[in-house]
Design a protein around this motif. Structure first.
Motif, PDB file in Angstrom:
ATOM      1  N   ASP A  79       3.008   4.280  16.913  1.00 54.39           N
ATOM      2  CA  ASP A  79       1.682   5.030  16.480  1.00 54.39           C
ATOM      3  C   ASP A  79       1.641   4.898  14.888  1.00 54.39           C
ATOM      4  N   VAL A  80       2.405   5.364  14.329  1.00 53.76           N
ATOM      5  CA  VAL A  80       2.645   5.278  13.046  1.00 53.76           C
ATOM      6  C   VAL A  80       2.908   4.717  12.666  1.00 53.76           C
ATOM      7  N   ILE A  81       4.239   3.027  13.142  1.00 51.02           N
ATOM      8  CA  ILE A  81       3.657   1.462  11.847  1.00 51.02           C
ATOM      9  C   ILE A  81       2.729   1.337  12.302  1.00 51.02           C
ATOM     10  N   ALA A  82       1.774   1.426  13.048  1.00 48.74           N
ATOM     11  CA  ALA A  82       0.715   0.509  13.287  1.00 48.74           C
ATOM     12  C   ALA A  82      -0.164   0.654  11.800  1.00 48.74           C
ATOM     13  N   GLU A  83      -0.244   1.948  11.508  1.00 42.52           N
ATOM     14  CA  GLU A  83      -1.455   2.650  10.535  1.00 42.52           C
ATOM     15  C   GLU A  83      -1.369   1.174   9.438  1.00 42.52           C
ATOM     16  N   GLU A  84      -2.681   1.337   8.669  1.00 38.83           N
ATOM     17  CA  GLU A  84      -2.914   0.174   7.898  1.00 38.83           C
ATOM     18  C   GLU A  84      -2.288   0.579   6.789  1.00 38.83           C
ATOM     19  N   ALA A  85      -1.532   2.167   6.316  1.00 35.75           N
ATOM     20  CA  ALA A  85      -0.993   2.009   5.461  1.00 35.75           C
ATOM     21  C   ALA A  85      -0.040   1.435   5.240  1.00 35.75           C
ATOM     22  N   VAL A  86       0.905   1.053   6.217  1.00 35.54           N
ATOM     23  CA  VAL A  86       2.207   0.080   6.221  1.00 35.54           C
ATOM     24  C   VAL A  86       2.174  -1.377   5.877  1.00 35.54           C
ATOM     25  N   HIS A  87       0.882  -2.166   5.974  1.00 34.20           N
ATOM     26  CA  HIS A  87       0.925  -3.331   5.372  1.00 34.20           C
ATOM     27  C   HIS A  87      -0.535  -4.151   6.047  1.00 34.20           C
TER      28      HIS A  87
END
Length: 301
Positions: free
Chosen positions: A130-138
């Motif tokens: 869930d966390v790694i899919a956040e838009e802020a990641v890239h």
């Protein structure tokens, strides 16, 4: 001024800890209210009780070496740490390594119960994606998809989980050097390799650099496992914060058991040299990663 790695790791570790605290305190969705208190408390116990935070720090420092430092990198680093923490919660269970202590504190199944520990591990693992899919990641969803897929592969049947299975199957059995290297590259090395690869990818590094950092991750992954196996033989439970001597008791296949202490130490020296060579072209930018490689090779806890 001499670079103080210990102080730097403490600072970065606190940074990661604060971010994890936020992830495990704030609902991810505005209408998300049904978080069972006992499960969340067990997740927090498994994820917020200290530790070196080596894997997320490697993500962060690799991205930093290529010029990216922001909250998106921190989120990706925390996603990896959530996977690592899940694995520790499950590894400590009676059916696995059967440990009562982790980082000097009761393991999750001791502080709560086995069923809660299993669910806490499950929830930490799924939260990571869930966390790694956040838009802020890239900004590029294709990069986020690649990071998610590679994290799944590093964690799953061809990575950490598969390596753990091979490790269990190797108890009280003779294994060749190649077989031990394979299981260790999966069980321990896969997440460390991912950490370095992901950090480079987050910063949009060229593919040649991503490949170089992937190899760096492989090298320090093997070094970490060799150092860990030496500590299991030589360190005290008080220093380690958990029981030691369990590998020999369980008849686990390790390179220390196969080679002996002296050859293992010689291999650690060789791995240190290879790590330095891989980072050589980056100059001063690689100071922290180089210091981390030395720390892994020579760690005492």
């Amino acid at each position: 001024m001499t670079f103080d790695l210990k102080q730097h790791l403490a600072k970065r570790g606190k940074y990661i800890e604060t971010a994890l605290e936020g992830i495990l305190s704030t609902p991810l969705l505005p209408d998300e209210t049904a978080r069972p208190g006992r499960l969340l408390a067990a997740m927090r116990h498994g994820a917020l009780n200290g530790g070196k935070r080596l894997r997320p720090i490697l993500v962060y420092e690799t991205a930093k070496m290529f010029g990216r430092v922001d909250d998106g990198v921190l989120k990706a680093a925390c996603a990896l740490e959530l996977v690592h923490c899940y694995s520790l919660v499950h590894d400590d269970l009676p059916a696995m390594d059967d440990d009562d202590l982790r980082r000097g504190q009761p393991t999750v199944h001791k502080a709560y119960d086995e069923a809660t520990a299993i669910l806490a591990g499950d929830a930490l693992l799924t939260l990571a994606f869930d966390v790694i899919a956040e838009e802020a990641v890239h900004k590029d969803p294709g990069v986020r998809l690649t990071l998610s897929r590679e994290l799944a592969r590093a964690s799953g049947i061809g990575g950490m989980a598969g390596g753990q299975m091979l490790d269990l199957e190797s108890e009280h059995r003779d294994r060749t050097e190649a077989e031990i290297r394979q299981l260790q590259s999966m069980k321990t090395g896969a997440l460390l390799r991912y950490a370095c690869r992901a950090g480079a990818r987050l910063a949009d590094a060229p593919e040649a650099d991503i490949d170089r950092l992937t190899r760096f991750g492989e090298v320090i992954g093997l070094a970490f496992q060799l150092a860990d196996d030496l500590l299991d033989v030589e360190a005290s439970p008080e220093v380690m914060g958990k029981a030691t001597g369990k590998d020999a008791e369980a008849g686990k296949a390790t390179l220390v058991r196969l080679w002996g202490v002296d050859k293992t130490r010689a291999e650690l020296v060789r791995l240190q040299r290879e790590a330095d060579k891989l980072l050589g072209s980056y100059g001063p930018r690689a100071e922290t990663l180089s210091a981390l490689a030395s720390f892994i090779v020579s760690r005492t806890s």
